[in-house]
Design an enzyme around this catalytic site. Structure first.
Site, mmCIF file in Angstrom:
data_model
loop_
_atom_site.group_PDB
_atom_site.id
_atom_site.type_symbol
_atom_site.label_atom_id
_atom_site.label_comp_id
_atom_site.label_asym_id
_atom_site.label_seq_id
_atom_site.Cartn_x
_atom_site.Cartn_y
_atom_site.Cartn_z
ATOM 1 C CG ASP A 11 28.233 49.160 -8.876
ATOM 2 O OD1 ASP A 11 28.945 48.888 -7.893
ATOM 3 O OD2 ASP A 11 28.694 49.216 -10.031
ATOM 4 C CB SER A 12 30.595 52.488 -6.772
ATOM 5 O OG SER A 12 31.144 51.635 -7.780
ATOM 6 C CB CYS A 75 28.790 46.943 -5.545
ATOM 7 S SG CYS A 75 30.389 47.634 -5.115
ATOM 8 C CD GLU A 152 31.656 54.029 -14.089
ATOM 9 O OE1 GLU A 152 31.035 54.978 -14.603
ATOM 10 O OE2 GLU A 152 31.156 53.289 -13.214
ATOM 11 C CB CYS A 183 34.891 44.265 -10.185
ATOM 12 S SG CYS A 183 34.298 45.955 -10.465
ATOM 13 C CG HIS A 185 32.475 48.728 -12.975
ATOM 14 N ND1 HIS A 185 32.001 48.779 -11.692
ATOM 15 C CD2 HIS A 185 32.292 49.969 -13.504
ATOM 16 C CE1 HIS A 185 31.571 50.023 -11.440
ATOM 17 N NE2 HIS A 185 31.729 50.756 -12.523
#
Ligand code: DGL
Length: 263
Positions: A11-12, A75, A152, A183, A185
């Protein structure tokens, strides 16, 4: 395939950890390698070519270096463009995560909300998913990088500001009865999103389906409780590294390692 297959999750940022948790709950015995391209975060604002080049380089290097058996591109933003090139380069299975429009549309009575990154909601791939699988239910799209940042921050111990979250989610508030967490996240801030949208809104993500797919592709019938290895790598030193490492330890990882792959 052996019970100790090596799985690479990409993932990023920390979002792919939501997918890792789903796979790990089902298959704790596997060896997990997690890599995040935080040097180019957020992917939701990256141009197509840069994203394609970075994901290919990082994933192909990690696969070769660690003799990986299966890759999960955890992702949505990357999966909607990198899967064909990765599959052409690799002889191992590559599993991608795309927004769960189909199950969401089947579950909805009124309308579907798609919460994703700005890039995902612009992608042709996403528009095709909607055209193919949600003909009878309207889809309200909401793209936000700030929501990704909030996840995050949460994994570094920072509480979510509910007032801010409420204003970010306002465009779909009271308009949808099912919302896709498009997403990876967002399952990390699922409770907070649920609290803002209300219990009448069903939240749907792709994590469990991905875990089932991984189990199927590795042809694993029995799960074992003995845990395999867990290593985590990043393309740049993470911000608030100490706080992040504390969360990573709770998830079974040791501290973040530099991936040492030049891009
Ligand atoms: N976690 C990612 C996704 O599923 C992308 C977040 C970002 O870097 O913008 O889309």
């Amino acid at each position: 395939m052996s019970q100790q297959a090596k799985v690479l999750i990409f993932d990023s940022g920390v979002g792919g950890l939501s997918v890792y948790q789903e796979i790990e709950a089902r298959l704790p015995q596997l060896d997990y390698f997690y890599i995040f391209d935080n040097a180019a975060y957020p992917y939701g604002e990256l141009d197509h070519q840069t994203l394609l080049a970075r994901v290919n380089r990082l994933v192909l290097n990690m696969v070769a270096k660690h003799q990986i058996d299966l890759v999960v591109i955890a992702c949505n933003t990357a999966s909607t463009i990198v899967l064909p090139s990765l599959r052409a380069e690799l002889s191992i299975p590559v599993v991608g995560v795309v927004p769960a429009i189909k199950p969401a549309s089947n579950l909805a009575n009124k309308a579907v909300g798609l919460i994703a990154t700005p890039a995902t909601i612009k992608r042709e791939y996403t528009h095709e998913l909607i055209r193919d699988f949600s003909q009878s239910k309207p889809v309200e799209m909401l793209g936000s990088t700030r929501l990704v940042d909030m996840a995050e921050e949460k994994l570094r111990g920072k509480a979510i500001n509910i007032e801010e979250l409420t204003s970010l989610l306002a465009p779909i508030q009271n308009k949808v009865d099912v919302a896709v967490l498009g997403c990876t996240h967002f399952p990390l801030i699922r409770e907070e999103i649920q609290a803002v949208l209300g219990d009448q809104v069903l939240l749907v993500d792709s994590g469990e389906a991905i875990a089932r797919r991984v189990q199927e592709l590795l042809a694993i019938k029995e799960t074992e409780q003995e845990k395999g290895g867990r290593e985590i790598f990043s393309s740049a030193p993470p911000w608030e590294e100490g706080a992040l490492n504390q969360t990573l330890q709770l998830l079974g990882f040791s501290s973040v390692n530099p991936c040492q792959i030049e891009i």
